[in-house]
Scaffold this motif. Structure first.
Motif, PDB file in Angstrom:
ATOM      1  N   ARG A 197      -8.991   8.832   5.516  1.00  0.00           N
ATOM      2  CA  ARG A 197      -7.687   8.279   5.398  1.00  0.00           C
ATOM      3  C   ARG A 197      -7.464   6.994   6.197  1.00  0.00           C
ATOM      4  N   ASP A 198      -8.519   6.735   7.191  1.00  0.00           N
ATOM      5  CA  ASP A 198      -8.533   5.237   7.829  1.00  0.00           C
ATOM      6  C   ASP A 198      -8.825   4.503   7.063  1.00  0.00           C
ATOM      7  N   TYR A 212      -6.471   3.435   4.612  1.00  0.00           N
ATOM      8  CA  TYR A 212      -5.155   2.627   4.931  1.00  0.00           C
ATOM      9  C   TYR A 212      -5.680   1.187   5.252  1.00  0.00           C
ATOM     10  N   ARG A 233      -4.306  -2.104   3.639  1.00  0.00           N
ATOM     11  CA  ARG A 233      -3.461  -3.164   4.295  1.00  0.00           C
ATOM     12  C   ARG A 233      -4.280  -4.431   4.527  1.00  0.00           C
TER      13      ARG A 233
END
Length: 50
Positions: free
Chosen positions: A20-21, A24, A28
């Protein structure tokens, strides 16, 4: 790399991130590097994400 403060900085180190990190950070920051877990900031330096 030599720092203005009189000591050496080895730069970013490898970090482990969850899926997930990574997802993201990739969304971003266009400059996100999965291997180091960092992105290139507007100040020209690499920063950890998240």
């Amino acid at each position: 790399m030599y720092s203005d403060y009189g000591y050496y900085d080895d730069g970013p180190t490898a970090v482990q991130s969850s899926g997930r990190d990574v997802s993201y950070c990739r969304r971003r920051f266009k400059s996100y590097d999965v291997r180091s877990g960092t992105y290139l900031g507007r100040d020209g330096k690499r920063h950890r994400c998240p």
